[in-house]
Design an enzyme around this catalytic site. Sequence first.
Site, PDB file in Angstrom:
ATOM      1  N   VAL A   1      -7.244   6.908 -21.324  1.00 42.64           N
ATOM      2  CA  VAL A   1      -6.737   5.609 -21.755  1.00 42.64           C
ATOM      3  C   VAL A   1      -7.797   4.538 -21.485  1.00 42.64           C
ATOM      4  O   VAL A   1      -8.380   4.478 -20.397  1.00 42.64           O
ATOM      5  CB  VAL A   1      -5.429   5.265 -21.028  1.00 42.64           C
ATOM      6  CG1 VAL A   1      -4.877   3.930 -21.522  1.00 42.64           C
ATOM      7  CG2 VAL A   1      -4.398   6.374 -21.246  1.00 42.64           C
TER       8      VAL A   1
ATOM      9  N   TYR B   1      -7.824  14.980  -7.197  1.00 40.57           N
ATOM     10  CA  TYR B   1      -7.026  14.219  -8.167  1.00 40.57           C
ATOM     11  C   TYR B   1      -6.356  15.161  -9.155  1.00 40.57           C
ATOM     12  O   TYR B   1      -5.144  15.031  -9.439  1.00 40.57           O
ATOM     13  CB  TYR B   1      -7.934  13.233  -8.898  1.00 40.57           C
ATOM     14  CG  TYR B   1      -7.275  12.480 -10.030  1.00 40.57           C
ATOM     15  CD1 TYR B   1      -6.428  11.408  -9.777  1.00 40.57           C
ATOM     16  CD2 TYR B   1      -7.518  12.825 -11.362  1.00 40.57           C
ATOM     17  CE1 TYR B   1      -5.830  10.705 -10.812  1.00 40.57           C
ATOM     18  CE2 TYR B   1      -6.930  12.124 -12.407  1.00 40.57           C
ATOM     19  CZ  TYR B   1      -6.083  11.066 -12.128  1.00 40.57           C
ATOM     20  OH  TYR B   1      -5.494  10.372 -13.161  1.00 40.57           O
TER      21      TYR B   1
ATOM     22  N   ASP C   1       0.870  -1.169   0.000  1.00 39.58           N
ATOM     23  CA  ASP C   1       0.000   0.000   0.000  1.00 39.58           C
ATOM     24  C   ASP C   1       0.910   1.223   0.000  1.00 39.58           C
ATOM     25  O   ASP C   1       1.566   1.522   1.009  1.00 39.58           O
ATOM     26  CB  ASP C   1      -0.897  -0.019   1.234  1.00 39.58           C
ATOM     27  CG  ASP C   1      -1.816   1.189   1.326  1.00 39.58           C
ATOM     28  OD1 ASP C   1      -1.674   2.128   0.514  1.00 39.58           O
ATOM     29  OD2 ASP C   1      -2.671   1.210   2.238  1.00 39.58           O
TER      30      ASP C   1
ATOM     31  N   THR D   1      -8.371   1.635 -20.264  1.00 38.50           N
ATOM     32  CA  THR D   1      -8.056   0.523 -19.366  1.00 38.50           C
ATOM     33  C   THR D   1      -9.348  -0.192 -18.974  1.00 38.50           C
ATOM     34  O   THR D   1     -10.457   0.314 -19.178  1.00 38.50           O
ATOM     35  CB  THR D   1      -7.358   1.028 -18.097  1.00 38.50           C
ATOM     36  OG1 THR D   1      -8.280   1.873 -17.376  1.00 38.50           O
ATOM     37  CG2 THR D   1      -6.102   1.817 -18.440  1.00 38.50           C
TER      38      THR D   1
ATOM     39  N   ASN E   1       3.688   5.322 -11.479  1.00 40.38           N
ATOM     40  CA  ASN E   1       2.456   5.151 -12.239  1.00 40.38           C
ATOM     41  C   ASN E   1       1.202   5.124 -11.381  1.00 40.38           C
ATOM     42  O   ASN E   1       0.146   5.578 -11.801  1.00 40.38           O
ATOM     43  CB  ASN E   1       2.543   3.841 -13.045  1.00 40.38           C
ATOM     44  CG  ASN E   1       1.192   3.375 -13.522  1.00 40.38           C
ATOM     45  OD1 ASN E   1       0.611   3.920 -14.459  1.00 40.38           O
ATOM     46  ND2 ASN E   1       0.648   2.351 -12.854  1.00 40.38           N
TER      47      ASN E   1
END
Length: 258
Positions: free
Chosen positions: A198, A165, A73, A200, A100
């Site tokens: 993206v 974010y 974590d 994903t 990342n």
Amino acid sequence: MNKVATMATHHSLRGKRVFVTGGGSGIGAAIVEAFAAQGAQVAFVDIATAASEALCARLAAAGLPAPLFAHCDITDIGALQRVMAALAAQVGDFDVLVNNAANDQRHNVADVTVDDWDERIAVNQRPMFFTCQSVLPGMQKKGGGAIINLSSISWHIKGAGYPVYATAKAAVVGLTRGLARELGAHGIRVNTVTPGWVMTERQLELWVDAEAEIEINKNQCLPDRLMPGHIAAMVLFLASDDGAMCTAQEFVVDAGWS
């Protein structure tokens, strides 16, 4: 959807030691696989144990250098530092660091508490500095290295619905530029890769609906969908000797959105 073209071979990456955060799925998994395909020794952390172990098994079965995975974590900086040290003891000092890991969970301005703010910064911003700090002594001993920090076009395009974010991802560019001068004296290059939207598994499952498809078509200059491999290709370039004189820069891979 389109497929990513076969990636270039970067001979300078063969045998390099690479550390990736959030390497078990999505963009991170594509980065882990891309480095392994170049003959690099990859170590990565994630909280998704099953997906990460499956990735390692799949790459090993394909005859690629088996990545080393450790559950971690990354909000626990002490644990992250210990895991990085243990992995470096197994494979050697890292030549490449790829920051990342992130979490783009949506949130409203009015609902964010101090605890919410701290939790999102703890995932999306704080670990990046401490991973850089952790790899620095080894890279100094080697006489160089490459650090690649992943941002997001969310703050470039004034995206709504995730203000903390977006704040954290904007700060990635500041961290990159703030480290590049000091670390450059040791031959260490620091760059930001900024993905667009993206496709994903997470994005497709949670956010990409018919309305989102319309938005993508309207805003991207290129019609094809952005895939994890497109981001991995840029990361490989910056980690390799081909990017030898690239540092302190932000490289945007978003099909022309921003």
